[in-house]
Scaffold this motif. Sequence first.
Motif, mmCIF file in Angstrom:
data_model
loop_
_atom_site.group_PDB
_atom_site.id
_atom_site.type_symbol
_atom_site.label_atom_id
_atom_site.label_comp_id
_atom_site.label_asym_id
_atom_site.label_seq_id
_atom_site.Cartn_x
_atom_site.Cartn_y
_atom_site.Cartn_z
ATOM 1 N N CYS A 54 23.969 -25.006 -11.891
ATOM 2 C CA CYS A 54 24.947 -25.526 -12.858
ATOM 3 C C CYS A 54 24.797 -24.857 -14.222
ATOM 4 C CB CYS A 54 24.794 -27.036 -13.000
ATOM 5 S SG CYS A 54 25.347 -27.944 -11.554
ATOM 6 N N THR A 55 23.561 -24.633 -14.635
ATOM 7 C CA THR A 55 23.325 -23.967 -15.917
ATOM 8 C C THR A 55 23.839 -22.535 -15.881
ATOM 9 O OG1 THR A 55 21.366 -25.328 -16.284
ATOM 10 C CG2 THR A 55 21.567 -23.347 -17.613
ATOM 11 N N ALA A 58 27.596 -22.616 -15.978
ATOM 12 C CA ALA A 58 28.088 -23.002 -17.304
ATOM 13 C C ALA A 58 27.979 -21.836 -18.285
ATOM 14 C CB ALA A 58 27.315 -24.207 -17.826
ATOM 15 N N TRP A 62 31.096 -19.999 -20.041
ATOM 16 C CA TRP A 62 31.124 -19.901 -21.506
ATOM 17 C C TRP A 62 31.336 -18.451 -21.935
ATOM 18 C CZ3 TRP A 62 30.894 -23.941 -24.922
ATOM 19 C CH2 TRP A 62 30.757 -23.606 -26.260
#
Length: 93
Positions: A54-55, A58, A62
């Motif tokens: 997930c990081t 993300a 971004w």
Amino acid sequence: MILLGGALGVAAAWQAAPGGSARIAAVGLTVAALLALLGCGTGLGRGGLTGAACTALAVGAWELGLALTTPPVRELRSASAPYWSSDICRGWP
């Protein structure tokens, strides 16, 4: 020990990256690597791996958003160098 290494990795990534989107990517992916190591090597298990994925997603989203919304930087260059540039290169006077 893994958390201490991750904290040092985040600090190193923060200092090594020049700033802006490169710094965001460096720190985010360092945190993702830390979570993946915690997921593989500790009792955190699948939660760490899910957090790492997930990081990473993300940070990628971004960076993609920044790439799509930030106008490109254009350098202004003159057609010819100023008359004194050769003096600077030779070790003026």
